[in-house]
Design a protein around this motif. Sequence first.
Motif, PDB file in Angstrom:
ATOM      1  N   UNK A  37      30.853  41.595   2.929  1.00 36.83           N
ATOM      2  CA  UNK A  37      30.522  42.945   3.373  1.00 36.83           C
ATOM      3  C   UNK A  37      30.967  43.072   4.829  1.00 36.83           C
ATOM      4  N   UNK A  38      31.947  43.925   5.102  1.00 37.65           N
ATOM      5  CA  UNK A  38      32.522  44.068   6.435  1.00 37.65           C
ATOM      6  C   UNK A  38      31.782  45.171   7.192  1.00 37.65           C
ATOM      7  N   UNK A  39      31.222  44.812   8.344  1.00 41.37           N
ATOM      8  CA  UNK A  39      30.467  45.753   9.166  1.00 41.37           C
ATOM      9  C   UNK A  39      31.198  45.953  10.490  1.00 41.37           C
ATOM     10  N   UNK A  40      31.485  47.223  10.833  1.00 38.27           N
ATOM     11  CA  UNK A  40      32.120  47.544  12.103  1.00 38.27           C
ATOM     12  C   UNK A  40      31.041  47.890  13.124  1.00 38.27           C
ATOM     13  N   UNK A  41      31.090  47.233  14.268  1.00 32.39           N
ATOM     14  CA  UNK A  41      30.069  47.458  15.279  1.00 32.39           C
ATOM     15  C   UNK A  41      29.975  48.891  15.751  1.00 32.39           C
ATOM     16  N   UNK A  80      20.685  47.521  13.908  1.00 30.07           N
ATOM     17  CA  UNK A  80      21.592  46.394  13.703  1.00 30.07           C
ATOM     18  C   UNK A  80      20.811  45.121  13.411  1.00 30.07           C
ATOM     19  N   UNK A  81      19.767  44.867  14.195  1.00 33.85           N
ATOM     20  CA  UNK A  81      18.928  43.706  13.925  1.00 33.85           C
ATOM     21  C   UNK A  81      18.298  43.817  12.538  1.00 33.85           C
ATOM     22  N   UNK A  82      17.873  45.008  12.157  1.00 33.42           N
ATOM     23  CA  UNK A  82      17.282  45.206  10.846  1.00 33.42           C
ATOM     24  C   UNK A  82      18.260  44.904   9.723  1.00 33.42           C
ATOM     25  N   UNK A  83      19.520  45.288   9.900  1.00 35.85           N
ATOM     26  CA  UNK A  83      20.535  44.975   8.899  1.00 35.85           C
ATOM     27  C   UNK A  83      20.697  43.470   8.749  1.00 35.85           C
ATOM     28  N   UNK A  84      20.833  42.762   9.890  1.00 38.02           N
ATOM     29  CA  UNK A  84      21.014  41.306   9.834  1.00 38.02           C
ATOM     30  C   UNK A  84      19.809  40.640   9.171  1.00 38.02           C
ATOM     31  N   UNK A  85      18.620  41.082   9.515  1.00 42.55           N
ATOM     32  CA  UNK A  85      17.401  40.486   8.978  1.00 42.55           C
ATOM     33  C   UNK A  85      17.309  40.718   7.463  1.00 42.55           C
ATOM     34  N   UNK A  95      24.958  50.507   5.648  1.00 38.38           N
ATOM     35  CA  UNK A  95      25.984  50.605   6.675  1.00 38.38           C
ATOM     36  C   UNK A  95      26.681  51.956   6.579  1.00 38.38           C
ATOM     37  N   UNK A  96      27.496  52.244   7.576  1.00 37.86           N
ATOM     38  CA  UNK A  96      28.317  53.445   7.579  1.00 37.86           C
ATOM     39  C   UNK A  96      29.591  53.125   8.332  1.00 37.86           C
ATOM     40  N   UNK A  97      30.494  54.066   8.440  1.00 36.15           N
ATOM     41  CA  UNK A  97      31.734  53.878   9.178  1.00 36.15           C
ATOM     42  C   UNK A  97      31.815  54.899  10.310  1.00 36.15           C
ATOM     43  N   UNK A  98      32.427  54.470  11.404  1.00 39.59           N
ATOM     44  CA  UNK A  98      32.787  55.392  12.481  1.00 39.59           C
ATOM     45  C   UNK A  98      34.275  55.666  12.335  1.00 39.59           C
ATOM     46  N   UNK A  99      34.630  56.926  12.235  1.00 44.83           N
ATOM     47  CA  UNK A  99      36.012  57.329  11.970  1.00 44.83           C
ATOM     48  C   UNK A  99      36.726  57.569  13.294  1.00 44.83           C
ATOM     49  N   UNK A 100      37.536  56.588  13.696  1.00 41.31           N
ATOM     50  CA  UNK A 100      38.124  56.615  15.038  1.00 41.31           C
ATOM     51  C   UNK A 100      39.201  57.681  15.207  1.00 41.31           C
ATOM     52  N   UNK A 101      39.991  57.923  14.159  1.00 43.51           N
ATOM     53  CA  UNK A 101      41.146  58.802  14.307  1.00 43.51           C
ATOM     54  C   UNK A 101      41.345  59.628  13.039  1.00 43.51           C
ATOM     55  N   UNK A 102      42.358  60.496  13.073  1.00 40.79           N
ATOM     56  CA  UNK A 102      42.602  61.398  11.944  1.00 40.79           C
ATOM     57  C   UNK A 102      42.942  60.635  10.670  1.00 40.79           C
ATOM     58  N   UNK A 103      43.668  59.537  10.802  1.00 34.66           N
ATOM     59  CA  UNK A 103      44.037  58.754   9.629  1.00 34.66           C
ATOM     60  C   UNK A 103      42.799  58.189   8.929  1.00 34.66           C
ATOM     61  N   UNK A 104      41.828  57.679   9.705  1.00 32.35           N
ATOM     62  CA  UNK A 104      40.606  57.161   9.113  1.00 32.35           C
ATOM     63  C   UNK A 104      39.721  58.281   8.567  1.00 32.35           C
ATOM     64  N   UNK A 120      24.234  52.028   0.853  1.00 35.62           N
ATOM     65  CA  UNK A 120      23.826  50.662   0.555  1.00 35.62           C
ATOM     66  C   UNK A 120      25.056  49.759   0.500  1.00 35.62           C
ATOM     67  N   UNK A 121      24.900  48.507   0.974  1.00 38.39           N
ATOM     68  CA  UNK A 121      25.961  47.527   0.831  1.00 38.39           C
ATOM     69  C   UNK A 121      26.160  47.201  -0.646  1.00 38.39           C
ATOM     70  N   UNK A 122      27.353  46.764  -1.035  1.00 33.96           N
ATOM     71  CA  UNK A 122      27.545  46.310  -2.418  1.00 33.96           C
ATOM     72  C   UNK A 122      26.529  45.212  -2.746  1.00 33.96           C
ATOM     73  N   UNK A 123      26.043  45.160  -3.974  1.00 29.95           N
ATOM     74  CA  UNK A 123      24.947  44.237  -4.299  1.00 29.95           C
ATOM     75  C   UNK A 123      25.365  42.788  -4.530  1.00 29.95           C
ATOM     76  N   UNK A 124      26.661  42.508  -4.606  1.00 28.70           N
ATOM     77  CA  UNK A 124      27.088  41.169  -5.036  1.00 28.70           C
ATOM     78  C   UNK A 124      27.991  40.471  -4.019  1.00 28.70           C
ATOM     79  N   UNK A 125      27.736  40.669  -2.722  1.00 27.36           N
ATOM     80  CA  UNK A 125      28.579  40.040  -1.709  1.00 27.36           C
ATOM     81  C   UNK A 125      28.142  38.604  -1.440  1.00 27.36           C
ATOM     82  N   UNK A 126      29.092  37.783  -0.996  1.00 29.97           N
ATOM     83  CA  UNK A 126      28.820  36.376  -0.689  1.00 29.97           C
ATOM     84  C   UNK A 126      28.298  36.192   0.726  1.00 29.97           C
ATOM     85  N   UNK A 127      28.740  37.064   1.635  1.00 34.35           N
ATOM     86  CA  UNK A 127      28.306  36.959   3.031  1.00 34.35           C
ATOM     87  C   UNK A 127      28.543  38.286   3.731  1.00 34.35           C
TER      88      UNK A 127
END
Length: 294
Positions: A37-41, A80-85, A95-104, A120-127
């Motif tokens: 699960x990829x999380x962008x700060x 953020x701490x709550x997500x990690x915990x 999670x959510x995404x921040x859309x930096x530019x028009x392409x995103x 919600x994050x996908x339910x079957x991630x390894x890390x």
Amino acid sequence: MSERHPIIAITGSSGAGTSTVTRTFQNIFRREGVRAAIIEGDSFHRYDRRTMKAMMAEQEASGNRHFSHFGPEANLFEELEGLFKTYAEAGRGRSRKYLHNAQEAEPYGQEPGTFTPWEDLPPDTDMLFYEGLHGAVVTDTVNVAQYPDLLIGVVPSINLEWIQKLIRDKTQRGYSQEAVVDTILRRMPDYVNYICPQFQHTHVNFQRVPVVDTSNPFIARDIPTADESMVVIRFAKPKGIDFPYLLSMIDGSWMSRANTIVIPGGKMELAMQLIFTPFIWRMMERRQRVLGLV
């Protein structure tokens, strides 16, 4: 720390090069079949772009010239701490995404500089894999650093960091020299208080050091290349790190301290592959053992 639901966090300031590290890990995940699960700060900023500009103007009008994305007032540290915990305990989170530019932003039908809805994050991630400004932040009320199983700091020498930011923001984002310098100065107190202290909690730090003159970063016309740099790699706990193997595999590398190896800048991705692939193997083996899959 969680054997069942491990977390890897990459932390570094804007322009430090954390995105490059992320690409290296994505290649490892793809090769090793790891579902991360990829999380962008940036998705844990408190304000979208328009609101942040308004808040900065409001803060400056009240005498605060140092309101920035680096500090707690402009971020959701508790979330953020709550997500990690939650992820460490149950493999879940939002999670959510921040859309930096028009392409995103185009696939979402939104304006650049806005957030997508929380999901919600996908339910079957390894890390969980986090890359951003605050993967190891610790304050009086929040301790994000306690959760990642692997914490990596990306910390160019300060002049190089400024050169990278100046050139990126001017060429890719259209900012003026004066605007970028103003951002650097505005962020300095938060940089000292909330960015730098994170690197005492990291397990491994990568610091790129140029070997060309960067005395005045504000007049630099280009970013020193990888071949014009060395990378200092410091391990907080060197026990178990096979330094003779790394020295034999990375041409031109040498040890500067018992816990520190120095490599040519062009070998940074190779070094990451050699160092972190075994970490991920061990994480996956522990996870599978705990889950009874082996």
